[in-house]
Design a protein around this motif. Sequence first.
Motif, PDB file in Angstrom:
ATOM      1  N   UNK A  10     -19.730  14.230 -18.566  1.00 25.29           N
ATOM      2  CA  UNK A  10     -19.471  15.409 -17.726  1.00 25.29           C
ATOM      3  C   UNK A  10     -19.998  15.102 -16.337  1.00 25.29           C
ATOM      4  N   UNK A  11     -19.088  15.051 -15.374  1.00 21.47           N
ATOM      5  CA  UNK A  11     -19.471  14.789 -14.001  1.00 21.47           C
ATOM      6  C   UNK A  11     -19.654  16.089 -13.229  1.00 21.47           C
ATOM      7  N   UNK A  12     -19.888  15.962 -11.941  1.00 22.73           N
ATOM      8  CA  UNK A  12     -20.117  17.125 -11.081  1.00 22.73           C
ATOM      9  C   UNK A  12     -18.851  17.953 -10.923  1.00 22.73           C
ATOM     10  N   UNK A  35     -16.380  18.270 -13.104  1.00 21.44           N
ATOM     11  CA  UNK A  35     -16.112  19.010 -14.350  1.00 21.44           C
ATOM     12  C   UNK A  35     -17.066  20.186 -14.498  1.00 21.44           C
ATOM     13  N   UNK A  36     -18.335  20.018 -14.104  1.00 18.82           N
ATOM     14  CA  UNK A  36     -19.295  21.125 -14.159  1.00 18.82           C
ATOM     15  C   UNK A  36     -18.875  22.260 -13.224  1.00 18.82           C
ATOM     16  N   UNK A  37     -18.387  21.917 -12.040  1.00 16.08           N
ATOM     17  CA  UNK A  37     -17.930  22.940 -11.097  1.00 16.08           C
ATOM     18  C   UNK A  37     -16.734  23.688 -11.669  1.00 16.08           C
ATOM     19  N   UNK A  38     -15.808  22.973 -12.287  1.00 15.38           N
ATOM     20  CA  UNK A  38     -14.637  23.606 -12.892  1.00 15.38           C
ATOM     21  C   UNK A  38     -15.047  24.548 -14.018  1.00 15.38           C
ATOM     22  N   UNK A  39     -16.000  24.139 -14.863  1.00 18.87           N
ATOM     23  CA  UNK A  39     -16.485  25.006 -15.938  1.00 18.87           C
ATOM     24  C   UNK A  39     -17.161  26.241 -15.351  1.00 18.87           C
ATOM     25  N   UNK A  40     -17.935  26.086 -14.277  1.00 20.30           N
ATOM     26  CA  UNK A  40     -18.592  27.220 -13.638  1.00 20.30           C
ATOM     27  C   UNK A  40     -17.602  28.216 -13.071  1.00 20.30           C
ATOM     28  N   UNK A  41     -16.537  27.745 -12.447  1.00 19.96           N
ATOM     29  CA  UNK A  41     -15.513  28.636 -11.883  1.00 19.96           C
ATOM     30  C   UNK A  41     -14.801  29.383 -13.002  1.00 19.96           C
ATOM     31  N   UNK A  42     -14.452  28.682 -14.090  1.00 14.99           N
ATOM     32  CA  UNK A  42     -13.764  29.337 -15.208  1.00 14.99           C
ATOM     33  C   UNK A  42     -14.692  30.372 -15.840  1.00 14.99           C
ATOM     34  N   UNK A  43     -15.975  30.059 -15.998  1.00 15.78           N
ATOM     35  CA  UNK A  43     -16.915  31.007 -16.582  1.00 15.78           C
ATOM     36  C   UNK A  43     -17.077  32.216 -15.678  1.00 15.78           C
ATOM     37  N   UNK A  44     -17.089  32.006 -14.358  1.00 15.07           N
ATOM     38  CA  UNK A  44     -17.224  33.125 -13.424  1.00 15.07           C
ATOM     39  C   UNK A  44     -16.021  34.045 -13.511  1.00 15.07           C
ATOM     40  N   UNK A  45     -14.845  33.477 -13.680  1.00 16.05           N
ATOM     41  CA  UNK A  45     -13.634  34.293 -13.777  1.00 16.05           C
ATOM     42  C   UNK A  45     -13.576  35.015 -15.127  1.00 16.05           C
ATOM     43  N   UNK A  46     -13.865  34.294 -16.222  1.00 24.42           N
ATOM     44  CA  UNK A  46     -13.723  34.878 -17.559  1.00 24.42           C
ATOM     45  C   UNK A  46     -14.842  35.878 -17.835  1.00 24.42           C
ATOM     46  N   UNK A  47     -16.097  35.512 -17.579  1.00 26.26           N
ATOM     47  CA  UNK A  47     -17.225  36.372 -17.928  1.00 26.26           C
ATOM     48  C   UNK A  47     -17.455  37.443 -16.878  1.00 26.26           C
TER      49      UNK A  47
END
Length: 153
Positions: free
Chosen positions: A4-6, A8-20
């Motif tokens: 997991x690079x930087x 991919x972590x940013x992409x997961x954070x954006x998706x979590x911000x939108x979903x949660x």
Amino acid sequence: MIDIGLSKMALIGVVALIVIGPEKLPRVARTVGALLGKAQRYVADVKSEVNRSMELDELKKMKDTVENAARDVEQSIQTSASEFEKDLAQASGTASADLHDPLAVVPAYRYPGKNWRLKKGAMPQWYKARSGVRTKALSGAARVARYRPQKFH
């Protein structure tokens, strides 16, 4: 492991911000962090338990080798002692049954002829007198009386 690079972590954070959503995201992040900490502690406990069991197996193997060596030494001593008894019996012309009789082996008691109540010092008296070694101890009161300066009248 998972790479997991930087980005991919940013992409997961954006998706979590939108979903949660921004209101529940800090609480979810704390919960995820606590769960990850518990998982890491569990993995560390499992690793330490595996290491302990491996060390225990090594200690058991070492104990077995030491016990075998001790048993071999004991057997060799017993065989050499039995050979010595046979040689002694042949040399003295007696049967080996006489060696096991405790009264035949122990000699009779002979009084040493010494006066055990007499105390003997390690240094002779004539040497003490010649070198000026004190042979008698003085008590505190006797020492004060002996070495007290005389008063002049």
